[in-house]
Design an enzyme around this catalytic site. Structure first.
Site, PDB file in Angstrom:
ATOM      1  N   HIS A 121       1.001  -1.173  -0.125  1.00  0.00           N
ATOM      2  CA  HIS A 121       0.089   0.046  -0.066  1.00  0.00           C
ATOM      3  C   HIS A 121       0.969   1.395  -0.043  1.00  0.00           C
ATOM      4  CE1 HIS A 121      -2.851   3.028   1.799  1.00  0.00           C
ATOM      5  NE2 HIS A 121      -3.668   2.278   1.403  1.00  0.00           N
ATOM      6  N   CYS A 362      -4.853   2.396  -3.506  1.00  0.00           N
ATOM      7  CA  CYS A 362      -3.484   3.024  -3.033  1.00  0.00           C
ATOM      8  C   CYS A 362      -2.404   2.123  -3.320  1.00  0.00           C
ATOM      9  CB  CYS A 362      -3.709   3.415  -1.415  1.00  0.00           C
ATOM     10  SG  CYS A 362      -4.925   4.797  -1.310  1.00  0.00           S
TER      11      CYS A 362
HETATM   12  N1  C6P Z   1      -6.165   0.487   3.086  1.00  0.00           N
HETATM   13  C1  C6P Z   1      -8.036   0.133   1.509  1.00  0.00           C
HETATM   14  O1  C6P Z   1      -9.174   0.264   1.148  1.00  0.00           O
HETATM   15  P1  C6P Z   1      -4.809   4.044   7.137  1.00  0.00           P
HETATM   16  O2  C6P Z   1      -5.285   4.751   5.819  1.00  0.00           O
HETATM   17  O3  C6P Z   1      -3.557   4.631   7.697  1.00  0.00           O
HETATM   18  O4  C6P Z   1      -5.691   3.540   8.102  1.00  0.00           O
HETATM   19  O5  C6P Z   1      -4.118   2.614   6.495  1.00  0.00           O
HETATM   20  C2  C6P Z   1      -3.478   2.721   5.451  1.00  0.00           C
HETATM   21  C3  C6P Z   1      -3.137   1.099   4.917  1.00  0.00           C
HETATM   22  C4  C6P Z   1      -1.920   0.685   4.986  1.00  0.00           C
HETATM   23  N2  C6P Z   1      -1.584  -0.582   4.660  1.00  0.00           N
HETATM   24  C5  C6P Z   1      -2.587  -1.410   4.001  1.00  0.00           C
HETATM   25  C6  C6P Z   1      -2.324  -2.901   3.813  1.00  0.00           C
HETATM   26  C7  C6P Z   1      -4.000  -0.957   3.914  1.00  0.00           C
HETATM   27  O6  C6P Z   1      -5.040  -1.524   3.513  1.00  0.00           O
HETATM   28  C8  C6P Z   1      -4.208   0.456   4.227  1.00  0.00           C
HETATM   29  C9  C6P Z   1      -5.323   1.054   4.106  1.00  0.00           C
HETATM   30  C10 C6P Z   1      -7.590   0.989   2.595  1.00  0.00           C
HETATM   31  O7  C6P Z   1      -7.350  -0.618   1.000  1.00  0.00           O
HETATM   32  C11 C6P Z   1      -7.598   2.399   2.356  1.00  0.00           C
HETATM   33  S1  C6P Z   1      -6.732   2.921   1.242  1.00  0.00           S
END
Ligand code: C6P
Length: 404
Positions: A121, A362
């Site tokens: 990600h 992302c």
């Molecule tokens: N993925 C998805 O729809 P945050 O935004 O900090 O809470 O998490 C970021 C993040 C980091 N690593 C992984 C593996 C993730 O899946 C995510 C967040 C969401 O897949 C929002 S983009």
């Protein structure tokens, strides 16, 4: 005994609502999960009965709130088999990775290597790119195989004397692939590197024991774990945290401050500048209590059964391309529909009350790896039912007909 998803749904008030005149079928929990009453009530209770700032007060409410906040830290620590002093509250997984990258950056130099993978990600890519731009460190990318596995042989080849950090996802948010984190950590340590795992998705679907994994850092967000937004966890092994400089400056992270001298608090408080996410920590503690009360093996089996059912029903669909088919993968279905943009697929599914995510998730390097600009994604959670899985397949089949 099989997991009773119908019963658990009563704990999630939002699931009773309708969308576009249809019962909501929420298949976007990998982006953010819905919240049980236990979390809603814990946060509301704190605001109604016992709320003040933490660590600062000498009055009853301040002490009670500090106990609740530190109690949440203890719950997180027990949940992943860590010590409470190894748990840092952040505003999310993204901030946790940034904190580690900024801290490690202080001791890296040009030519040092950081190993990440094509399935990361952006949260576990961009902070390392910052170091590449600023310091000239080299990013080494572990490739992903056609079925969505990490290429472990290639990973082994990338590790070497210049490898300083390995930062990999424990479970991919797009492919659903679950990596063998313990083996990956051992290989990284053999090369003398520090290891960070992005556990955002894995923590939701399987028990995580950071000591057993042997990692130096493990990060996740509260909101995917049925907890609130605005809170994330950085686990750092005691010696790994001790080696990091502060990330932000402000109240509560200092030892002493004078006109000419400053000293810093020990971890975890060194990394929690300013008023922390107090209510969010309390909510996360309640989410962990909620999860801990469940049989997590039963939950995982339930989620897998939903995924397997959908795959079986769609097995003959020659208009569907599934991205990610690794053995033992989690209940995440990323797909494209021939002739249709993923955004259109998601918007049409929404007319049937079905919430899925579409876009790059992302994870642009991964999209490029699979030669697509976007995909749709249905992610299954403990509160989803077989009827919902069927509703999804029926609606997707009708959606496809628009583009045939
Ligand atoms: N993925 C998805 O729809 P945050 O935004 O900090 O809470 O998490 C970021 C993040 C980091 N690593 C992984 C593996 C993730 O899946 C995510 C967040 C969401 O897949 C929002 S983009």
């Amino acid at each position: 005994m099989a997991f009773d998803a119908e019963a658990i749904r009563a704990d999630f008030p939002i699931l009773a609502r309708q969308v576009n005149g249809k019962p909501l079928v929420y298949l976007d929990s990998a982006a953010s999960a819905q919240k049980p009453y236990a979390v809603i009530r814990a946060m509301t209770h704190a605001m109604e009965h016992s709320y003040a700032n933490v660590h600062r007060g000498l009055h009853t409410l301040a002490n009670e709130t500090t106990d609740a906040y530190e109690g949440a830290r203890n719950k997180v620590a027990a949940f992943i088999n860590a010590a409470a002093t190894e748990i840092v509250f952040t505003k999310g997984a993204t901030e946790a990775v940034n904190l580690v990258a900024a801290g490690l950056g202080a001791r890296l130099q040009a030519g040092d290597e950081i190993v990440i993978s094509q399935m990361e990600h952006h949260a576990n890519i961009v902070p390392w790119h910052f170091l590449r731009e600023k310091l000239g460190v080299v990013l080494k990318w572990v490739p992903v195989t056609d079925d969505g596995r990490l290429d472990v042989a290639a990973y082994q080849d990338l590790l070497g004397p210049r490898t300083k950090v390995v930062a990999l996802s424990h479970m991919s948010n797009v492919l659903g692939t679950v990596n063998d984190a313990k083996a990956l950590a051992r290989m990284a340590h053999d090369a003398g590197a520090l290891v960070l795992f992005d556990g955002c998705q894995a923590i939701v679907h399987q028990p995580v024991d950071v000591q057993d994994l042997g990692c130096d850092f493990y990060v996740f967000s509260g909101h995917k774990l049925y907890g609130p937004t605005g809170i994330g966890i950085l686990y750092g092994k005691a010696e790994a945290l001790a080696g990091l400089p502060p990330y932000q400056g402000g109240g509560e992270m200092i030892g002493i401050v004078s006109q000419d001298v400053i000293t810093y608090a020990d971890p975890p408080h060194r990394f929690e500048a300013g008023t922390p996410p107090i209510l969010e920590a309390i909510g996360l503690g309640a989410a962990i209590d909620f999860m801990t009360a469940l049989d997590r093996t039963e939950v995982a089996e339930h989620e897998h059964a939903l995924y397997a059912h959908v795959r079986e029903r769609l097995a003959g669909a020659n208009w569907l391309r599934v991205i990610g088919d690794a053995p033992g993968k989690g209940a995440i279905l990323s797909f494209t529909v021939d002739g249709a943009h993923a955004h259109d697929v998601a918007q049409i599914l929404d007319r049937y009350g079905i919430a899925v995510r579409a876009g790059t998730h992302c994870a642009e390097p991964l999209m490029r790896r699979f030669g697509v600009t976007s995909s749709a994604r249905a992610s299954f959670a403990l509160y989803n039912t077989l009827e919902e899985a069927d509703a999804f397949v029926d609606a997707l089949t009708k959606t496809q007909a628009f583009f045939a």
